[in-house]
Design a protein around this motif. Structure first.
Motif, PDB file in Angstrom:
ATOM      1  N   THR A   1      25.692  60.527  48.103  1.00  0.00           N
ATOM      2  CA  THR A   1      25.569  61.695  47.345  1.00  0.00           C
ATOM      3  C   THR A   1      24.381  61.848  46.361  1.00  0.00           C
ATOM      4  N   LYS A   2      23.637  60.992  46.146  1.00  0.00           N
ATOM      5  CA  LYS A   2      22.599  61.186  45.332  1.00  0.00           C
ATOM      6  C   LYS A   2      21.124  60.844  45.908  1.00  0.00           C
ATOM      7  N   GLY A   3      21.160  60.981  47.040  1.00  0.00           N
ATOM      8  CA  GLY A   3      19.910  60.879  47.629  1.00  0.00           C
ATOM      9  C   GLY A   3      19.331  59.387  47.700  1.00  0.00           C
ATOM     10  N   PHE A   4      17.781  58.945  47.631  1.00  0.00           N
ATOM     11  CA  PHE A   4      17.608  57.510  47.571  1.00  0.00           C
ATOM     12  C   PHE A   4      18.032  57.007  46.101  1.00  0.00           C
ATOM     13  N   GLY A   5      18.065  55.756  46.077  1.00  0.00           N
ATOM     14  CA  GLY A   5      18.281  55.000  44.921  1.00  0.00           C
ATOM     15  C   GLY A   5      17.926  53.783  44.988  1.00  0.00           C
ATOM     16  N   MET A   6      17.677  52.949  43.953  1.00  0.00           N
ATOM     17  CA  MET A   6      17.211  51.483  43.903  1.00  0.00           C
ATOM     18  C   MET A   6      18.452  50.776  43.607  1.00  0.00           C
ATOM     19  N   PHE A   7      18.612  49.513  44.389  1.00  0.00           N
ATOM     20  CA  PHE A   7      19.692  48.615  44.293  1.00  0.00           C
ATOM     21  C   PHE A   7      19.210  47.103  44.286  1.00  0.00           C
ATOM     22  N   ALA A   8      19.676  46.420  43.687  1.00  0.00           N
ATOM     23  CA  ALA A   8      19.603  44.993  43.636  1.00  0.00           C
ATOM     24  C   ALA A   8      19.646  44.189  45.081  1.00  0.00           C
ATOM     25  N   LYS A   9      18.801  43.616  45.600  1.00  0.00           N
ATOM     26  CA  LYS A   9      19.055  42.791  46.614  1.00  0.00           C
ATOM     27  C   LYS A   9      19.621  41.507  46.381  1.00  0.00           C
ATOM     28  N   ARG A  10      19.642  40.818  45.177  1.00  0.00           N
ATOM     29  CA  ARG A  10      20.016  39.630  44.726  1.00  0.00           C
ATOM     30  C   ARG A  10      20.555  39.794  43.254  1.00  0.00           C
ATOM     31  N   PRO A  11      21.161  38.969  42.652  1.00  0.00           N
ATOM     32  CA  PRO A  11      21.316  39.009  41.188  1.00  0.00           C
ATOM     33  C   PRO A  11      20.137  39.058  40.357  1.00  0.00           C
ATOM     34  N   ILE A  12      20.267  39.773  39.472  1.00  0.00           N
ATOM     35  CA  ILE A  12      18.849  40.026  38.444  1.00  0.00           C
ATOM     36  C   ILE A  12      19.315  39.700  36.927  1.00  0.00           C
ATOM     37  N   SER A  13      18.884  38.835  36.441  1.00  0.00           N
ATOM     38  CA  SER A  13      19.263  38.110  34.917  1.00  0.00           C
ATOM     39  C   SER A  13      18.745  39.096  34.010  1.00  0.00           C
ATOM     40  N   LYS A  14      19.328  39.410  32.934  1.00  0.00           N
ATOM     41  CA  LYS A  14      18.881  40.195  31.998  1.00  0.00           C
ATOM     42  C   LYS A  14      17.384  39.687  31.231  1.00  0.00           C
ATOM     43  N   GLY A  15      16.735  40.849  31.318  1.00  0.00           N
ATOM     44  CA  GLY A  15      15.437  40.390  30.796  1.00  0.00           C
ATOM     45  C   GLY A  15      14.407  40.233  31.777  1.00  0.00           C
ATOM     46  N   SER A  16      14.684  40.098  33.081  1.00  0.00           N
ATOM     47  CA  SER A  16      13.950  39.706  34.326  1.00  0.00           C
ATOM     48  C   SER A  16      13.003  41.044  34.533  1.00  0.00           C
ATOM     49  N   LEU A  17      11.938  40.809  35.104  1.00  0.00           N
ATOM     50  CA  LEU A  17      11.185  41.933  35.726  1.00  0.00           C
ATOM     51  C   LEU A  17      11.780  42.430  36.851  1.00  0.00           C
ATOM     52  N   ILE A  18      11.703  43.724  37.230  1.00  0.00           N
ATOM     53  CA  ILE A  18      12.162  44.330  38.702  1.00  0.00           C
ATOM     54  C   ILE A  18      10.902  44.682  39.057  1.00  0.00           C
ATOM     55  N   ILE A  19       9.904  45.595  38.435  1.00  0.00           N
ATOM     56  CA  ILE A  19       8.495  45.718  38.918  1.00  0.00           C
ATOM     57  C   ILE A  19       7.859  46.395  38.128  1.00  0.00           C
ATOM     58  N   THR A  20       6.490  46.411  38.333  1.00  0.00           N
ATOM     59  CA  THR A  20       5.557  46.757  37.682  1.00  0.00           C
ATOM     60  C   THR A  20       4.578  47.586  38.572  1.00  0.00           C
ATOM     61  N   GLU A  21       4.495  48.989  38.063  1.00  0.00           N
ATOM     62  CA  GLU A  21       3.923  49.968  38.795  1.00  0.00           C
ATOM     63  C   GLU A  21       2.966  50.861  38.320  1.00  0.00           C
ATOM     64  N   HIS A  22       1.933  51.373  39.080  1.00  0.00           N
ATOM     65  CA  HIS A  22       0.962  52.280  38.651  1.00  0.00           C
ATOM     66  C   HIS A  22       1.774  53.688  39.239  1.00  0.00           C
ATOM     67  N   PRO A  23       1.389  54.828  38.382  1.00  0.00           N
ATOM     68  CA  PRO A  23       1.851  55.995  38.882  1.00  0.00           C
ATOM     69  C   PRO A  23       1.202  56.523  40.023  1.00  0.00           C
ATOM     70  N   ALA A  24       1.629  57.183  40.703  1.00  0.00           N
ATOM     71  CA  ALA A  24       0.790  57.821  42.016  1.00  0.00           C
ATOM     72  C   ALA A  24      -0.097  59.143  41.656  1.00  0.00           C
ATOM     73  N   TYR A  25       0.679  59.758  40.552  1.00  0.00           N
ATOM     74  CA  TYR A  25      -0.188  60.591  39.841  1.00  0.00           C
ATOM     75  C   TYR A  25       0.293  61.172  38.408  1.00  0.00           C
ATOM     76  N   ILE A  26      -0.709  61.783  37.665  1.00  0.00           N
ATOM     77  CA  ILE A  26      -0.559  62.071  36.123  1.00  0.00           C
ATOM     78  C   ILE A  26      -0.739  63.515  36.139  1.00  0.00           C
ATOM     79  N   LEU A  27       0.213  64.324  35.447  1.00  0.00           N
ATOM     80  CA  LEU A  27      -0.026  65.713  35.241  1.00  0.00           C
ATOM     81  C   LEU A  27       0.342  65.909  33.703  1.00  0.00           C
TER      82      LEU A  27
END
Length: 390
Positions: free
Chosen positions: A65-91
């Motif tokens: 119902t909500k298009g694409f989404g991000m889901f945990a592949k495995r348990p992620i403990s609190k405080g853990s890094l999920i991703i560090t990412e640069h923007p594709a574009y800035i406006l």
């Protein structure tokens, strides 16, 4: 027939591509297509691209119902890094009416081909009439507010002139919830945003962000979601089983919204020995269950830091360690400086914490002063009463 010519207002922005060098041989560089005020370009940093994670803890896939989404592949403990990412574009911020279709299309043309394909696959809740450019429509639906550096003599004083947004291909896949399980932080020095877990996330659980101010009532949150994002929220905090529970949730959020700016703080408590030793601690402990119940985990470090510092000044090592370790785990990615400070203090609290046990020492000094106080010699009291007190 009179023909009226509408003069096109020159754009105050220029197109600029930021190319970040590869962090290591064999990895690609990162290109960020930007539309910026020209005075900002000399102030941009020159970091390397963020290294690629071979096995990220998330996956992106379609929902019913909500298009694409991000889901945990495995348990992620609190405080853990999920991703560090640069923007594709800035406006520039969306309040600006100075960006033309041609400007948006030029941002599009400067995107790398594969990046452009992924941008085109992202949700766009705007009609062609509202946003003729996909760059604008996708940004209005998914972009995050970012902070840039501005010169002291920045020439544009118009409202929103310093507001900019970044479109992130992966973080932008996080769908909305009023009780999020992940937070993000923008780092201008690296031109990147970091997504991290605010609580333990189960394998298969959706990773969520919030699109509105979470301390508003459900009605006010929906007033923002519907016109800006074209959906009604289906999260648990908007779908209580009856009106009484929903009203209680609204009251709890209103209470937290009032408590945050008026709360007792460690800083004030530390200089006021008249306050009870547990005044701040007990006040904060009373609101933490409400914060957790409402999914407002982003606020936890604000109160946990005060609790840790209070226990340090009280010289209570057992409780200090308990709360400091919890805070370090929660803040190791989102608030690195605080986590590093508390980690250092945990190595040897009495040596590494400059204010360890200070409140107890000050209280003892005050008691000694009171015992040695000579009322007969207090000229101030004699002047006030006209005679020395009996």
């Amino acid at each position: 027939m009179t023909i009226t010519t509408i003069e096109k207002i020159p754009s105050p922005y220029v197109h600029h591509v930021i190319e970040l060098p590869s962090p290591s041989e064999g990895e690609p560089s990162t290109k960020i297509s930007c539309l910026l005020h020209p005075t900002l370009i000399p102030l941009l940093p020159s970091p390397s691209s963020t290294p690629m994670i071979e096995d990220p803890p998330y996956e992106v896939h379609n929902t019913l119902t909500k298009g694409f989404g991000m889901f945990a592949k495995r348990p992620i403990s609190k405080g853990s890094l999920i991703i560090t990412e640069h923007p594709a574009y800035i406006l520039p911020g969306f309040a600006s009416n100075k960006v033309s279709l041609e400007d948006f299309e030029e941002v599009w043309r400067r995107l790398p081909r594969e990046v452009g394909k992924e941008v085109a696959s992202m949700a766009n809740c705007r009609t062609l009439e509202e946003s003729p450019s996909i760059i604008d429509g996708v940004a209005r639906t998914n972009a995050l507010t970012i902070q840039l550096e501005f010169p002291s003599n920045f020439p544009d004083n118009s409202p929103g002139a310093k507001h900019y947004g970044g479109l992130f291909l992966k973080i932008g896949r996080c769908n909305h919830s009023c009780g999020i399980n992940a937070g993000w932080e923008w780092d201008f020095s690296t031109l990147s945003s970091t997504l991290f877990a605010l609580r333990d996330i189960k394998a298969g659980e959706e990773i969520t962000n919030t699109y509105v101010h979470p301390l508003q009532s459900k009605a006010d949150r929906w007033k923002k979601l519907q016109p800006d994002y074209r959906f009604d929220c289906d999260c648990p905090w908007c779908n209580h089983k009856d009106e009484a529970e929903q009203a209680a949730s609204d009251r709890d959020r209103e209470y937290i919204g009032t408590y945050v700016p008026t709360r007792p703080t460690y800083v004030k408590w530390a200089i006021d020995l008249c306050l009870p030793d547990d005044f701040v601690i007990n006040s904060h402990l009373a609101v933490l269950p409400i914060i957790r119940k409402e999914g407002l985990h982003r606020l936890l470090p604000l109160f946990m830091e005060d609790i840790v510092r209070c226990y340090a000044e009280l010289g209570d090592e057992e409780n200090f360690r308990l709360w400091a370790e919890e805070t370090v785990q929660l803040c190791r990615v989102g608030q690195k400086e605080l986590a590093e400070e508390f980690s250092y203090m945990l190595q040897n609290p009495q040596r590494n914490c400059t204010k360890w046990g200070q409140r107890k020492r000050l209280q003892e000094e005050r008691r000694q002063q009171d015992l040695n106080y000579d009322f007969e010699a207090d000229d101030t009291l004699i002047n006030l009463f006209g005679t020395s007190p009996p």
